[in-house]
Design a protein around this motif. Sequence first.
Motif, PDB file in Angstrom:
ATOM      1  N   GLY A 178       1.060   4.208  -2.779  1.00 22.61           N
ATOM      2  CA  GLY A 178       0.881   5.626  -2.456  1.00 22.61           C
ATOM      3  C   GLY A 178       1.892   6.468  -3.224  1.00 22.61           C
ATOM      4  O   GLY A 178       1.553   7.502  -3.801  1.00 22.61           O
ATOM      5  N   HIS A 179       3.139   5.996  -3.267  1.00 21.61           N
ATOM      6  CA  HIS A 179       4.165   6.675  -4.065  1.00 21.61           C
ATOM      7  C   HIS A 179       3.740   6.739  -5.529  1.00 21.61           C
ATOM      8  O   HIS A 179       3.923   7.755  -6.196  1.00 21.61           O
ATOM      9  CB  HIS A 179       5.493   5.922  -3.986  1.00 21.61           C
ATOM     10  N   ALA A 180       3.216   5.609  -6.008  1.00 21.42           N
ATOM     11  CA  ALA A 180       2.825   5.536  -7.421  1.00 21.42           C
ATOM     12  C   ALA A 180       1.733   6.565  -7.726  1.00 21.42           C
ATOM     13  O   ALA A 180       1.730   7.194  -8.783  1.00 21.42           O
ATOM     14  CB  ALA A 180       2.347   4.125  -7.765  1.00 21.42           C
ATOM     15  N   ALA A 219       7.533  13.227  -0.235  1.00 22.81           N
ATOM     16  CA  ALA A 219       7.359  11.998  -1.010  1.00 22.81           C
ATOM     17  C   ALA A 219       6.727  10.919  -0.140  1.00 22.81           C
ATOM     18  O   ALA A 219       5.962  10.085  -0.615  1.00 22.81           O
ATOM     19  CB  ALA A 219       8.698  11.504  -1.539  1.00 22.81           C
ATOM     20  N   GLU A 220       7.043  10.937   1.156  1.00 21.42           N
ATOM     21  CA  GLU A 220       6.502   9.925   2.066  1.00 21.42           C
ATOM     22  C   GLU A 220       5.093  10.253   2.553  1.00 21.42           C
ATOM     23  O   GLU A 220       4.477   9.477   3.268  1.00 21.42           O
ATOM     24  CB  GLU A 220       7.445   9.716   3.251  1.00 21.42           C
ATOM     25  N   THR A 221       4.604  11.417   2.199  1.00 21.87           N
ATOM     26  CA  THR A 221       3.259  11.800   2.626  1.00 21.87           C
ATOM     27  C   THR A 221       2.205  10.895   1.991  1.00 21.87           C
ATOM     28  O   THR A 221       1.368  10.308   2.679  1.00 21.87           O
ATOM     29  CB  THR A 221       2.983  13.269   2.234  1.00 21.87           C
ATOM     30  N   ALA A 222       2.263  10.780   0.679  1.00 24.42           N
ATOM     31  CA  ALA A 222       1.257   9.980  -0.035  1.00 24.42           C
ATOM     32  C   ALA A 222       1.361   8.502   0.318  1.00 24.42           C
ATOM     33  O   ALA A 222       0.350   7.804   0.431  1.00 24.42           O
ATOM     34  CB  ALA A 222       1.425  10.169  -1.538  1.00 24.42           C
ATOM     35  N   SER A 223       2.590   8.027   0.510  1.00 20.17           N
ATOM     36  CA  SER A 223       2.790   6.610   0.815  1.00 20.17           C
ATOM     37  C   SER A 223       2.243   6.264   2.199  1.00 20.17           C
ATOM     38  O   SER A 223       1.547   5.262   2.375  1.00 20.17           O
ATOM     39  CB  SER A 223       4.277   6.266   0.738  1.00 20.17           C
ATOM     40  N   THR A 224       2.548   7.117   3.172  1.00 20.21           N
ATOM     41  CA  THR A 224       2.085   6.858   4.530  1.00 20.21           C
ATOM     42  C   THR A 224       0.567   6.994   4.619  1.00 20.21           C
ATOM     43  O   THR A 224      -0.104   6.247   5.333  1.00 20.21           O
ATOM     44  CB  THR A 224       2.764   7.815   5.519  1.00 20.21           C
ATOM     45  N   PRO A 263      13.169  12.561   7.042  1.00 19.55           N
ATOM     46  CA  PRO A 263      12.032  12.816   6.135  1.00 19.55           C
ATOM     47  C   PRO A 263      10.920  11.767   6.259  1.00 19.55           C
ATOM     48  O   PRO A 263       9.757  12.070   6.000  1.00 19.55           O
ATOM     49  CB  PRO A 263      12.673  12.772   4.750  1.00 19.55           C
ATOM     50  N   TYR A 264      11.295  10.541   6.676  1.00 21.81           N
ATOM     51  CA  TYR A 264      10.268   9.508   6.892  1.00 21.81           C
ATOM     52  C   TYR A 264       9.310   9.920   8.013  1.00 21.81           C
ATOM     53  O   TYR A 264       8.100   9.792   7.901  1.00 21.81           O
ATOM     54  CB  TYR A 264      10.908   8.178   7.289  1.00 21.81           C
ATOM     55  N   THR A 265       9.897  10.388   9.112  1.00 24.10           N
ATOM     56  CA  THR A 265       9.071  10.793  10.250  1.00 24.10           C
ATOM     57  C   THR A 265       8.216  12.003   9.863  1.00 24.10           C
ATOM     58  O   THR A 265       7.030  12.067  10.180  1.00 24.10           O
ATOM     59  CB  THR A 265       9.973  11.122  11.459  1.00 24.10           C
ATOM     60  N   ALA A 271       0.840  -1.204   0.000  1.00 20.15           N
ATOM     61  CA  ALA A 271       0.000   0.000   0.000  1.00 20.15           C
ATOM     62  C   ALA A 271       0.877   1.257   0.000  1.00 20.15           C
ATOM     63  O   ALA A 271       0.612   2.220  -0.718  1.00 20.15           O
ATOM     64  CB  ALA A 271      -0.911   0.007   1.225  1.00 20.15           C
ATOM     65  N   HIS A 272       1.933   1.192   0.795  1.00 20.18           N
ATOM     66  CA  HIS A 272       2.880   2.306   0.895  1.00 20.18           C
ATOM     67  C   HIS A 272       3.455   2.657  -0.485  1.00 20.18           C
ATOM     68  O   HIS A 272       3.409   3.807  -0.918  1.00 20.18           O
ATOM     69  CB  HIS A 272       4.000   1.892   1.858  1.00 20.18           C
ATOM     70  N   GLU A 273       3.949   1.637  -1.177  1.00 20.43           N
ATOM     71  CA  GLU A 273       4.575   1.887  -2.478  1.00 20.43           C
ATOM     72  C   GLU A 273       3.547   2.355  -3.504  1.00 20.43           C
ATOM     73  O   GLU A 273       3.844   3.156  -4.385  1.00 20.43           O
ATOM     74  CB  GLU A 273       5.322   0.641  -2.971  1.00 20.43           C
TER      75      GLU A 273
HETATM   76 ZN   LIG Z   1       8.359   5.282   0.898  1.00 17.47          ZN
END
Ligand SMILES: [Zn+2]
Length: 605
Positions: A388-390, A411-416, A519-521, A384-386
């Motif tokens: 989100g990136h897509a 970039a991690e916003t949509a994935s999370t 950036p992940y957090t 699901a995370h990946e």
């Molecule tokens: Zn990611």
Amino acid sequence: MANSNPMVWDLDCFFAGGSESPAFSAFIADTERRIAELHQALNDTAERGADEARLTEWFERFQDIQLRLREADGFVGCLTAERVSDRKAVAWTETVQTLYARYRQALDLFDARLAEMPDDRFRAWTASGTAAEWSFVLNERREGTKDKMPPALEAVAGQLAVDGYHGWGEHYGTIMARIGIPWEDDGRKTILSAGQAANKMEHPDSSVRAKIMEEWEKAWSEQADLCADALNRLGGFRLKLYGLRGWNDVLKEPLRINRMSRATLEAMWTAVEDSIDPLRRYLSLKARLIGKQKLDWQDVEAPLPSEQSHIPFAEAAELIQEAFGRFNPRLAALAKRAFDERWIEAEDRPGKRPGGFCTDFPLERVTRIFMTYSGTSGNVSTLAHELGHAYHGEMVFGLPPFNQEYAMNVAETASTFAEALVGDELLKRAKTDTEKLALLDIRLQSAVSFCMNIRARFLFETRFYERRARGMLEAAELNELMTEAQREAFGDALGSWHPHFWASKLHFYLTDVPFYNFPYTFGYLFSTGILAAAEREGEGFRDRYDALLRDTGVMNVEDLAMRHLGVRLDRPDFWRSAVARAVSDVEPFERLSANSIFNKNLQND
Ligand SMILES: [Zn+2]
């Protein structure tokens, strides 16, 4: 037939023949020629200066080349991930990096022209016409040039970096390929790759996890000297380059790359640090649920006992589309396309790189997702995370190429966000308390991961650079530094630590992005805030969400949050509310686990 396996991605549609592809060779040669011609054009006019029309034309050519390099980079990244022993693909990686270096040299010349331009002319040029659409990016480039070395020196540094800097990152890949973990499944002896072993860490049996952790630590300790070399050299190169540019803050570059201020980073960590008590309570409850006093390192991401421990790939695909569809049919449609058109490499087989990623093929405006799927709920979350990136990719593919380049923190916003939607769906489908508990556990694992594990990496890396500035660190010192950071970030809530984490984690060896952690957090907590807005506003938020994603490449994060969410990121308030929401699962977890412990029937609920 291997080529119709729904768990194996299709790369032939880009360049048939993998690392031996003649079409890819030709593509690279053509790209190389375009870079050389552009470089020549920039050199030829060096004495005569550049007018606005010429700058516009050059920038268009840069955008064309940028797309081609991203395409090539995506392709070789996929090849090296699907088979770490593909030497030809590794050689292509070097070629692509060399091209990137030449492209950046040309871009440095271009940036120097931008910097030379008088303010009034620059403002007029970027205020209207074609260049207006690029104004954020052009302005950022111009400002970024002002405190670097002169272009000629930056060019030399860029060339030396291929073998002297990126080479160390590549070397880490060679070290990782040596990792082979002896394992026995049902009496059958086998050697696990790093990726396969990492998946075993999620095994429901704690004695299996303990065994794999022991072997994992041992395998990495055998390579620790080599890893320490790579890390020290990488870090040393970075510090020397920063020194030559007159920079004295190791966070200057990662903050700039992430288009955020130090005040924002500090506000975020302040809120996170204040939040660890509920997470410590959760970790201690989880320990009791699996019959321990304290969790060991490898237990943190372990699943709780639950009936449904294996989720077939097809079921994951259906579940994800359902979850996405509840929020936005466009997101569900994207996921459907990814499964139908074989964008995803998910097969569990030896020789693959560990971890997951999503990479762009901007010329076709599609993405590819890499992971190793073995049927755990964690795997479903990764998927699901990946995806989100897509989706984020799909939102920006129509923009000018430079405006598509969003930083890692957003970039991690949509994935999370996508991961959270799937978490909600799993929770909705849960029928028993045991199941709910296991799912809340998965979400809390994320909270622990972003607020504790990632923070440990940040603390480690910050301290590593402080020490590295004074000299090389030995493997034993790195172990110590790592353990100390883990203890602090987890509030001493675990019974054992992972000293060689610095060796086993690829992220510390990525050369394109320093500090591949905070950036992940940021993304996780930023998306938590967005999720709250989505829940408040319902369907009306869909378009705002898409608009926010589209703007990620053309704004700093403070402006982005103010414009689309109406909040200030450089103050702790927003982050406090995001963290509070992230740890709000602790309360139901406590309630459900109290019942389970009291009834002692967790296993057969
Ligand atoms: Zn990611």
